[in-house]
Structures are given as structure tokens and as C-alpha cells.
Write an enzyme that holds these catalytic residues in place. Structure first.
Site, short mmCIF file in Angstrom:
data_model
loop_
_atom_site.label_atom_id
_atom_site.label_comp_id
_atom_site.label_asym_id
_atom_site.label_seq_id
_atom_site.Cartn_x
_atom_site.Cartn_y
_atom_site.Cartn_z
N HIS A 155 -0.87 3.95 2.47
CA HIS A 155 -0.41 4.75 1.96
C HIS A 155 -1.67 6.33 2.35
O HIS A 155 -1.81 6.89 0.54
CB HIS A 155 0.34 4.86 1.01
CG HIS A 155 0.93 3.46 0.57
ND1 HIS A 155 0.87 2.04 0.13
CD2 HIS A 155 2.59 4.23 0.99
CE1 HIS A 155 2.35 1.68 0.38
NE2 HIS A 155 3.51 2.99 1.14
N ASN A 156 -1.91 6.95 3.15
CA ASN A 156 -2.06 8.31 3.22
C ASN A 156 -1.40 9.10 4.04
O ASN A 156 -0.17 8.69 4.12
CB ASN A 156 -3.83 7.65 3.57
CG ASN A 156 -3.87 6.87 5.49
OD1 ASN A 156 -2.62 7.65 6.43
ND2 ASN A 156 -4.25 5.56 5.43
N VAL A 158 -1.78 10.01 7.13
CA VAL A 158 -1.46 9.40 8.41
C VAL A 158 0.39 8.67 8.39
O VAL A 158 1.67 9.41 8.92
CB VAL A 158 -2.21 9.02 9.14
CG1 VAL A 158 -1.96 8.77 11.12
CG2 VAL A 158 -3.41 9.70 9.01
N HIS A 159 0.04 8.05 7.25
CA HIS A 159 1.81 7.41 7.22
C HIS A 159 2.87 8.30 7.08
O HIS A 159 3.71 8.45 7.13
CB HIS A 159 1.64 6.66 5.70
CG HIS A 159 2.52 5.66 5.31
ND1 HIS A 159 3.86 5.23 6.21
CD2 HIS A 159 3.69 6.26 4.32
CE1 HIS A 159 5.21 5.17 5.40
NE2 HIS A 159 4.53 5.54 4.24
N ASP A 305 10.77 5.27 6.71
CA ASP A 305 9.54 4.77 6.00
C ASP A 305 9.08 3.36 6.57
O ASP A 305 7.90 3.35 6.32
CB ASP A 305 10.25 4.95 4.37
CG ASP A 305 9.07 4.80 4.01
OD1 ASP A 305 8.15 4.94 4.06
OD2 ASP A 305 9.62 4.49 2.67
N GLN A 356 4.86 -9.61 7.86
CA GLN A 356 5.12 -9.36 8.92
C GLN A 356 6.73 -9.97 9.27
O GLN A 356 7.52 -9.25 9.10
CB GLN A 356 4.37 -8.94 9.64
CG GLN A 356 2.95 -7.39 10.63
CD GLN A 356 3.78 -6.56 9.53
OE1 GLN A 356 5.38 -6.00 9.80
NE2 GLN A 356 3.47 -6.29 8.67
ZN ZN Z 1 6.18 5.87 2.73
#
Ligand code: ZN
Ligand code: NAG
Ligand code: NAG
Length: 427
Positions: A155-156, A158-159, A305, A356
Site C-alpha cells: 500500500h504505497n 506505486v499501488h 483497486d 491468490q
Molecule cells: Zn488500494
């Protein structure tokens, strides 16, 4: 105040260095304690970035110096330079689903969110249409990028840049592009860029069980999403980017950005999905209607998202590794402090492949199946294609690891039942 202090890096003379608040939200109070004993035994060293975050007036000063073009040396952080060479070349293909955001982030020296969003504002004609001051826009985007925690594996910024790029791809889809107004595009891009602002790198249950102040503030409900939204509103106001608009419009903008960001709360997915599904069943979506358009933009942002599994394997795999690293890091803290390890966070029992496959089965496939019913385009088919291939690849990994395939991670079954689709149905 707590937040600012928490961001101070504390180092003792002996060289002990605690981890930063971003990864240990509950440790805020420890930081305050350390801050007050700092004068005696502990040396507090503040990184350049954190000095800026410490006091917003300092940020103001820096920005206004930047604004006037004084004292800022030639630096590769500045957007004009981003437009050089390969980064500029990549931006010409910003609407490609194969866009490699990791490469773009390296080429822009870690400024992917600023460069990409600025470029998209320009591309969509928003600067001209809303008479935006480009320096204020840049200042706003720099603040947004800096309020993401670069130490979070997932969660930075780049995301955020990746989600903004995906959102751009969806806005270009024929059904949307022919009915969206510049206002819709503006809100979509801002919401995408800010949707995880100041994310602490742990999830809501963690914040609740550690009595984090954000959980109290937002009464245990969409705690993170409310915080992302309010942080975005704070930066919008501080930047003065829309100071020339009427108060009424600014308030409308803030509340609509909130509706978009709050839709990204994954625990609410089932509510959004059943509404989407019934609209599609009834065939009553009318994109001339502003409320319907906003609902579709909420769905588009939700897709953006969680679109990682719909990217090519090379990109998708990197995201999977990053998100798992963040989960496992939370699990490590939970173990260390006997907080009870959250689902999907135990590195002893979980694997990337299991996580995943569960994520794809219960969340991504149902959402993108409906999206493809709404927008049955080549892009939607491409995304479903990657999703299928990636799932097969993880199943291959899973079989190699355990010798038995087809397991779906039981942790997903334990999650809030809201998340589970009642009736998985792909178009
Ligand atoms: Zn997000
Ligand atoms: C900054 O760049 C400009 C033009 O690219 C150049 O003329 C100037 O000398 C540079 N200044 C510094 C301090 O390097
Ligand atoms: C939030 O959850 C915690 C833990 O379950 C509980 O103690 C607290 O009372 C809740 N707060 C609100 C406002 O519901």
C-alpha cells in the site's frame, strides 16, 4: 500530532532503531514517550522527508519556494525531467493494459504517481477545462505521493499510480467515455490517486484490536477508507487547487470523492456487487443519469483497486508477492505481541498461491465477471483472460508445493461473510 510524532525515526546511541509508525500503528505512544526522553539519552534523528511531514507550515514553505522556482536545484524529481527519454515514451502508451508501472516508477525516480496523474490530467483536458494552476496541481500531487508510506510493501504510491492507470483504462471504455463529463473524470482520477492515502500497512481488524485512534475516530466502520478520504480532503484544501471554485462545488467534490473511496472497502463488496448485478439483470443503467454514472465509477474504482490478478503474469506476480509480504509482516507483529494472527497473515501456514487463489475465486472473478457484462469489450476479455491464466499458474505452484491441488484457502471462508458472493455467477 500523534501521527506526526509517530513518523519520527528514533535512534538510540547504541544504534537501536525502531521500526516506523507506518508498520507499527499501535506503537504511537511508544514514540511519544521516546520523543520526550529524547533530550537525555536518546538521539532523535529525523529524515529529510519526515521533517517535511512534521509541520505542515514547513511543507508550505517548501512548496512555495518550489512555486516561485527559487532554491530548487535541478533534480530528477521534477516533472519536466520525467518527460524526458523513456518515461515520456511510456506515457504515450499510458492507456495500454500492459503498462509496466514498476518500470515507470524506476524511470521517474520514484515519482510515478505525480508524473502519471499529472499527465492524465493534461490528457483529459482537465487543466484547461477547470482552469487549474499547474503549479498548485503539481504541489497537490507531490503531497499526495509523499503521504503514501514508501516502506509499505504494497500500500504505497506505486499501488496508487497503478490504480490510477487502471482507472484511466476504464474511463476510456466506449460506454463510459461517451457519457462521462469532465467533472466525472476529474473526480475519478483524484479518487484513484488518493484512495489509499496514508495507509498504515495493516488492516482494519488490526487497528480495532490495538485500539488505534483511527478505529475510535471512525467507530470501527470503514476505518481505513474514511481515513484515506479525510486525508485526501485535507490535502485538497491545503493545496488550494480548487480555491477558485464555489464552496458548493468544492463540498460536492469532497463528498463525491468520499463515495468513490468508501466503495473500495472490500468488506462491502457484496452490497455493491448485488446492486450492480440487479441493474445489469434489469438492464436499467442509464449513463445520462448522474447517479448511475457515479455508481458505475464506484464499480470501476473497485475493479481498478483489485485488478492485480487481471494484469499479465509478470506484473501480477510482483503485486502478489508485495501484498503477501505486507500481510505476513502484520502477522509477525500479531505473533510478537500475542494479538492473535489475522486470517491470511500467518507465514507458517499460508502461501502466496493459496492466498491468490482464494482472492481470485471469492473477490476478483465475481467482480470482473459482472464488469464484463456491463462493458463487454476487448479490454474486459483481456482481463478475464489474464485472470484465468494467472489462477492456473498459481494452481500449478500450489500443486508443486503441496502435492494436492484445488485447495481454496480456508481463511477466505472465515472472513466476513459479506465478502462471499451468495451466488458466484460469471457471465
Ligand atoms: Zn488500494
Ligand atoms: C539547471 O538546468 C538548466 C537547463 O537545463 C541549466 O542551464 C542550469 O545551469 C542548471 N543549473 C544547475 C544548478 O545545475
Ligand atoms: C470497536 O470495537 C472494539 C473491539 O471489538 C470495541 O471494544 C469498541 O467498543 C468498538 N467501538 C465502537 C465505537 O463500536
Amino acid at each position: 500530532y500523534i501521527r506526526m510524532l509517530g513518523d519520527v525515526r528514533v535512534r538510540s546511541r547504541a544504534g537501536f532503531e525502531t521500526e516506523r509508525r507506518g508498520s507499527h500503528p499501535y506503537i504511537d505512544f511508544l514514540f511519544i514517550f521516546l520523543f520526550f526522553v529524547a533530550n537525555s539519552e536518546i538521539e532523535v534523528s529525523v529524515s529529510a522527508r519526515n521533517v517535511r511531514r512534521l509541520l505542515s507550515f514547513q511543507r508550505y514553505l517548501r512548496s512555495s519556494r518550489f512555486f516561485r522556482g527559487i532554491t530548487v536545484p535541478n533534480s530528477s524529481n521534477i516533472l519536466d525531467d520525467d518527460y524526458n527519454g523513456q518515461a515520456k515514451c511510456m506515457l504515450e502508451k499510458v492507456g495500454n493494459w500492459n503498462f509496466d508501472i514498476f518500470l515507470f516508477d524506476r524511470l521517474t525516480n520514484g515519482n510515478s504517481l505525480v508524473s502519471l496523474t499529472f499527465h492524465l490530467f493534461n490528457l483529459h483536458g482537465l487543466i484547461e477545462h477547470f482552469q487549474l494552476d499547474t503549479m498548485k496541481l503539481r504541489r497537490f500531487l507531490v503531497m499526495v505521493q509523499e503521504d503514501y508510506h514508501s516502506q509499505n510493501p504494497y500500500h504505497n504510491a506505486v499501488h496508487a499510480a497503478d490504480v490510477t492507470q487502471a482507472m484511466h483504462c476504464y474511463l476510456k471504455e466506449p460506454k463510459l467515455s461517451k457519457s462521462l463529463t469532465p467533472w466525472d473524470v476529474l473526480l475519478s482520477l483524484i479518487a484513484a490517486a488518493t484512495h489509499d492515502l496514508d495507509h498504515p500497512g495493516v488492516n482494519q481488524p488490526f487497528l480495532i484490536k490495538t485500539n488505534h485512534y483511527l478505529a475510535t475516530l471512525y467507530k470501527n466502520t470503514s476505518v481505513l477508507e474514511n481515513h484515506h478520504w479525510r486525508s485526501a480532503v485535507g490535502l485538497l484544501r491545503e493545496s488550494g487547487l480548487f480555491a477558485h471554485m464555489s464552496l458548493e462545488n468544492r463540498q460536492l467534490m469532497e463528498s463525491q470523492i468520499g463515495d468513490l473511496i468508501l466503495a473500495t472497502d472490500i468488506s462491502q463488496q457484496n452490497e455493491y456487487l448485488s446492486m450492480f448485478r440487479s441493474h445489469l439483470d434489469r438492464g436499467d443503467l442509464c449513463l445520462e443519469n448522474a447517479n448511475h454514472r457515479h455508481f458505475i465509477l464506484q464499480m470501476a474504482l473497485k475493479c481498478a483497486d483489485i485488478c492485480n490478478p487481471c494484469r499479465t503474469w509478470e506484473l501480477s506476480k510482483q503485486w502478489s508477492e508485495k501484498v503477501t509480504e505486507e500481510f505476513f509482516h502484520q502477522g509477525d507483529i500479531e505473533k510478537k505481541y500475542h494479538l492473535g494472527v489475522s486470517p491470511l497473515c500467518d507465514r507458517q501456514t499460508e502461501t502466496i498461491a493459496n492466498i491468490q487463489i482464494g482472492f481470485m475465486t471469492y473477490l476478483v472473478e465475481p467482480l470482473f465477471g459482472e464488469w464484463a457484462r456491463f462493458s463487454n469489450t476487448r479490454l474486459s476479455q483481456t482481463m478475464l483472460g489474464h485472470l484465468g491464466l494467472n489462477k492456473a499458474s498459481w494452481k500449478g505452484v500450489q500443486r508443486e508445493q503441496s502435492g494436492s491441488g484445488d485447495d481454496v484457502d480456508p481463511a477466505f471462508e472465515e472472513m466476513d461473510s459479506d465478502i462471499l458472493p451468495q451466488e458466484p455467477r460469471l457471465s
